[in-house]
Design a protein around this motif. Structure first.
Motif, PDB file in Angstrom:
ATOM      1  N   GLY A   1       2.312  36.284  22.151  1.00 26.78           N
ATOM      2  CA  GLY A   1       1.620  37.199  21.242  1.00 26.78           C
ATOM      3  C   GLY A   1       2.309  37.243  19.885  1.00 26.78           C
ATOM      4  N   ASP A   2       3.638  37.315  19.909  1.00 25.40           N
ATOM      5  CA  ASP A   2       4.383  37.387  18.649  1.00 25.40           C
ATOM      6  C   ASP A   2       4.278  36.075  17.869  1.00 25.40           C
ATOM      7  OD1 ASP A   2       5.076  39.940  19.253  1.00 25.40           O
ATOM      8  OD2 ASP A   2       7.213  39.577  19.527  1.00 25.40           O
ATOM      9  N   ILE A   3       4.403  34.936  18.569  1.00 24.51           N
ATOM     10  CA  ILE A   3       4.321  33.635  17.878  1.00 24.51           C
ATOM     11  C   ILE A   3       2.928  33.459  17.262  1.00 24.51           C
ATOM     12  CG2 ILE A   3       4.354  31.115  18.178  1.00 24.51           C
ATOM     13  CD1 ILE A   3       6.460  31.559  20.420  1.00 24.51           C
TER      14      ILE A   3
ATOM     15  N   GLY B   1       9.032  25.985  11.092  1.00 19.88           N
ATOM     16  CA  GLY B   1       8.032  25.203  10.354  1.00 19.88           C
ATOM     17  C   GLY B   1       7.053  26.111   9.636  1.00 19.88           C
ATOM     18  N   TYR B   2       7.004  27.368  10.063  1.00 23.47           N
ATOM     19  CA  TYR B   2       6.162  28.352   9.379  1.00 23.47           C
ATOM     20  C   TYR B   2       7.054  29.339   8.615  1.00 23.47           C
ATOM     21  CZ  TYR B   2       2.547  26.596  12.503  1.00 23.47           C
ATOM     22  OH  TYR B   2       1.677  25.790  13.178  1.00 23.47           O
ATOM     23  N   SER B   3       7.871  30.053   9.370  1.00 27.57           N
ATOM     24  CA  SER B   3       8.657  31.102   8.737  1.00 27.57           C
ATOM     25  C   SER B   3       9.925  31.370   9.554  1.00 27.57           C
ATOM     26  CB  SER B   3       7.810  32.380   8.684  1.00 27.57           C
ATOM     27  OG  SER B   3       8.541  33.409   8.087  1.00 27.57           O
ATOM     28  N   ALA B   4      10.946  31.863   8.868  1.00 21.75           N
ATOM     29  CA  ALA B   4      12.161  32.284   9.573  1.00 21.75           C
ATOM     30  C   ALA B   4      12.026  33.771   9.889  1.00 21.75           C
ATOM     31  CB  ALA B   4      13.373  32.040   8.699  1.00 21.75           C
ATOM     32  N   ILE B   5      12.611  34.191  10.992  1.00 21.96           N
ATOM     33  CA  ILE B   5      12.479  35.603  11.367  1.00 21.96           C
ATOM     34  C   ILE B   5      13.829  36.308  11.385  1.00 21.96           C
ATOM     35  CG2 ILE B   5      10.394  35.328  12.776  1.00 21.96           C
ATOM     36  CD1 ILE B   5      12.364  35.480  15.229  1.00 21.96           C
ATOM     37  N   GLY B   6      13.783  37.614  11.193  1.00 26.79           N
ATOM     38  CA  GLY B   6      14.938  38.461  11.433  1.00 26.79           C
ATOM     39  C   GLY B   6      14.790  39.061  12.824  1.00 26.79           C
TER      40      GLY B   6
ATOM     41  N   LYS C   1      13.223  32.005  21.524  1.00 29.90           N
ATOM     42  CA  LYS C   1      11.925  31.340  21.773  1.00 29.90           C
ATOM     43  C   LYS C   1      10.922  31.671  20.658  1.00 29.90           C
ATOM     44  CE  LYS C   1      11.965  30.623  26.748  1.00 29.90           C
ATOM     45  NZ  LYS C   1      11.668  31.232  28.040  1.00 29.90           N
ATOM     46  N   ILE C   2      10.891  32.925  20.247  1.00 31.26           N
ATOM     47  CA  ILE C   2       9.954  33.308  19.170  1.00 31.26           C
ATOM     48  C   ILE C   2      10.363  32.628  17.857  1.00 31.26           C
ATOM     49  CG2 ILE C   2       9.050  35.235  17.800  1.00 31.26           C
ATOM     50  CD1 ILE C   2       9.430  36.992  20.365  1.00 31.26           C
ATOM     51  N   ALA C   3      11.673  32.616  17.568  1.00 38.31           N
ATOM     52  CA  ALA C   3      12.153  31.963  16.336  1.00 38.31           C
ATOM     53  C   ALA C   3      11.785  30.484  16.358  1.00 38.31           C
ATOM     54  CB  ALA C   3      13.658  32.151  16.196  1.00 38.31           C
ATOM     55  N   GLU C   4      11.981  29.847  17.521  1.00 38.48           N
ATOM     56  CA  GLU C   4      11.653  28.414  17.628  1.00 38.48           C
ATOM     57  C   GLU C   4      10.148  28.185  17.471  1.00 38.48           C
ATOM     58  OE1 GLU C   4      15.380  26.910  20.425  1.00 38.48           O
ATOM     59  OE2 GLU C   4      13.468  27.419  21.385  1.00 38.48           O
ATOM     60  N   GLY C   5       9.367  29.092  18.061  1.00 38.96           N
ATOM     61  CA  GLY C   5       7.905  28.972  17.975  1.00 38.96           C
ATOM     62  C   GLY C   5       7.378  29.094  16.555  1.00 38.96           C
ATOM     63  N   LEU C   6       8.144  29.774  15.707  1.00 42.27           N
ATOM     64  CA  LEU C   6       7.700  29.972  14.317  1.00 42.27           C
ATOM     65  C   LEU C   6       8.352  28.994  13.344  1.00 42.27           C
ATOM     66  CD1 LEU C   6       7.560  33.869  14.203  1.00 42.27           C
ATOM     67  CD2 LEU C   6       5.640  32.306  13.898  1.00 42.27           C
TER      68      LEU C   6
ATOM     69  N   ALA D   1      18.127  28.182  15.995  1.00 41.71           N
ATOM     70  CA  ALA D   1      16.693  28.527  16.078  1.00 41.71           C
ATOM     71  C   ALA D   1      16.152  28.971  14.713  1.00 41.71           C
ATOM     72  CB  ALA D   1      16.473  29.632  17.106  1.00 41.71           C
ATOM     73  N   GLY D   2      17.054  29.124  13.736  1.00 45.50           N
ATOM     74  CA  GLY D   2      16.622  29.473  12.374  1.00 45.50           C
ATOM     75  C   GLY D   2      16.480  30.964  12.145  1.00 45.50           C
ATOM     76  N   VAL D   3      17.137  31.778  12.978  1.00 46.85           N
ATOM     77  CA  VAL D   3      17.067  33.239  12.772  1.00 46.85           C
ATOM     78  C   VAL D   3      17.691  33.570  11.411  1.00 46.85           C
ATOM     79  CG1 VAL D   3      17.941  35.467  13.588  1.00 46.85           C
ATOM     80  CG2 VAL D   3      16.979  33.829  15.207  1.00 46.85           C
TER      81      VAL D   3
END
Ligand SMILES: [Mg+2]
Length: 384
Positions: free
Chosen positions: A147-149, A189-194, A182-187, A216-218
């Motif tokens: 859902g989050d991804i 190429g689109y965006s980095a997350i906090g 997992k959510i960071a990896e899923g995003l 994971a790009g957090v």
């Protein structure tokens, strides 16, 4: 000019939200607000709003705010000159310990009133805007990884928001960190997350996963450890993997000094409510500036009233390097003002009309007002 505070009233407002929001300790479906209406002797009115993520966050609730304003702040302030804001803040601090959210709501109403008195937007009373547009970060809190991804990708692709944060701390720390990765990896190429676990992780586990979170790009890790664990936060900063943000751990200028001295954060999350108002927020921002610490505009999930106040304060900062997360008006099903502050392409623009630059919608105010006999129609579901 003779100008005094003549009257102060408070009301509790309950507004539904668009979808249930998962915090570390609870899931909510409505959001409550304590609205202050402050009248001056020249009949000008100022509006202020107090709201918290929940009583779990800092111990205050809209009900405690109402009681503190009605019983303790109002008698102190009636007959005082609203132009001496620092004296009013000192008076409240001397007579009432803590209760910073209640004090912030009152200060907000004073600044709104003063803006109308002098016919200037509030930011001009705070030093003037350094920037007039702020990038807004959306919190993904659907409750599931997929859902989050999906939500993040969709919002990114249709240019609604470009940056995201996820709430964490619902499950065991280990499960939570894996979910965050997992959510960071899923995003990617689109965006980095906090990632914001609201202080629910521990030192050892967080250290163990720092490299993976980095891979994971957090983009930042917000208050991973308990607010009082300053040494632990300092250890994480020294690892130089993922930037560490202080939120619950920095609730006053005194906390900020300690965190600067111990190098326990790379980023400060600023919130006008937790610091007891806009002036105190800018003092913390100045301390961050002196220490080379970046600032992030945090939220207590406000309506357009509190969001406008946040914008006026944040826009005067030179070091708001991480933008802000003041997405309350986009997240609520309805609002309390005539023209809600909606973000456009992930950006909010500073209102330039006098005061906070918003106009209270009296119909909505009456519609969502909590009546005395009601406890709350907030259907909060406690998590185990
Ligand atoms: Mg936080």
């Amino acid at each position: 000019m003779d100008l005094l505070i003549k009257h102060i009233t408070t009301d509790i407002i309950d507004i539904p939200i668009k979808r249930p929001h998962q915090f570390s300790t609870e899931k909510i479906t409505t959001k409550s607000f304590m609205i202050v209406r402050l009248h001056l002797t020249n009949d000008i009115e100022g509006i202020g709003e107090g709201t918290t993520p929940g009583i779990w966050w800092n111990g205050e609730s809209v009900e405690t705010m109402k009681l503190v304003v009605d019983q303790y702040i109002k008698p102190l302030l009636l007959g005082k000159d609203p132009r001496y804001v620092e004296q009013i803040l000192a008076l409240m601090d001397r007579h009432i310990r803590g209760n910073s959210f209640a004090k912030a709501a009152v200060e907000m109403s004073i600044y709104d009133a003063l803006g109308h008195v002098f016919q200037v937007p509030v930011h001009q009373l705070l030093g003037g805007a350094f920037t007039k547009e702020v990038p807004i970060r959306w919190a993904l809190a659907s409750g599931s990884i997929e859902g989050d991804i999906n939500e993040g990708i969709e919002l990114y692709q249709n240019h609604t928001y470009q940056t995201f944060k996820i709430k964490s701390g619902k499950e065991s720390p280990e499960k939570d960190v894996i979910r965050s990765i997992k959510i960071a990896e899923g995003l990617q190429g689109y965006s980095a997350i906090g990632v914001d676990p609201n202080g629910s992780w521990n030192r050892l586990m967080t250290k163990k996963w720092m490299e993976e979170l980095n891979q994971a790009g957090v983009e930042f890790l917000e208050q991973p450890l308990a607010p009082e664990d300053i040494d632990g936060m300092s250890d994480l900063v020294s690892m130089k993997r993922v930037p560490i943000m202080a939120d619950e751990g920095i609730a006053s200028i005194h906390d900020a000094r300690q965190i600067v001295e111990k190098k326990a954060a790379d980023i400060f999350s600023l919130k006008i409510h937790k610091f007891g108002g806009m002036r105190h927020t800018l003092k913390v921002g100045a301390l961050a500036e002196s220490a080379g610490i970046c600032c992030f505009g945090g939220t207590s999930l406000e309506t357009s009233i509190g969001t406008a106040a946040n914008l006026h304060a944040f826009c005067t900062l030179r070091n708001l390097d991480y933008g802000a997360e003041i997405f309350g008006p986009d997240w609520l099903k309805d609002d309390l003002v005539v023209e809600p502050l909606k973000s456009k392409k992930g950006t909010l623009t500073l209102p330039e009309k006098p005061g906070l630059g918003i106009e209270l919608d009296e119909t909505k105010f009456t519609q969502y007002k909590r009546h005395k006999e009601e406890n709350s129609w907030n259907t909060t579901m406690r998590q185990p």
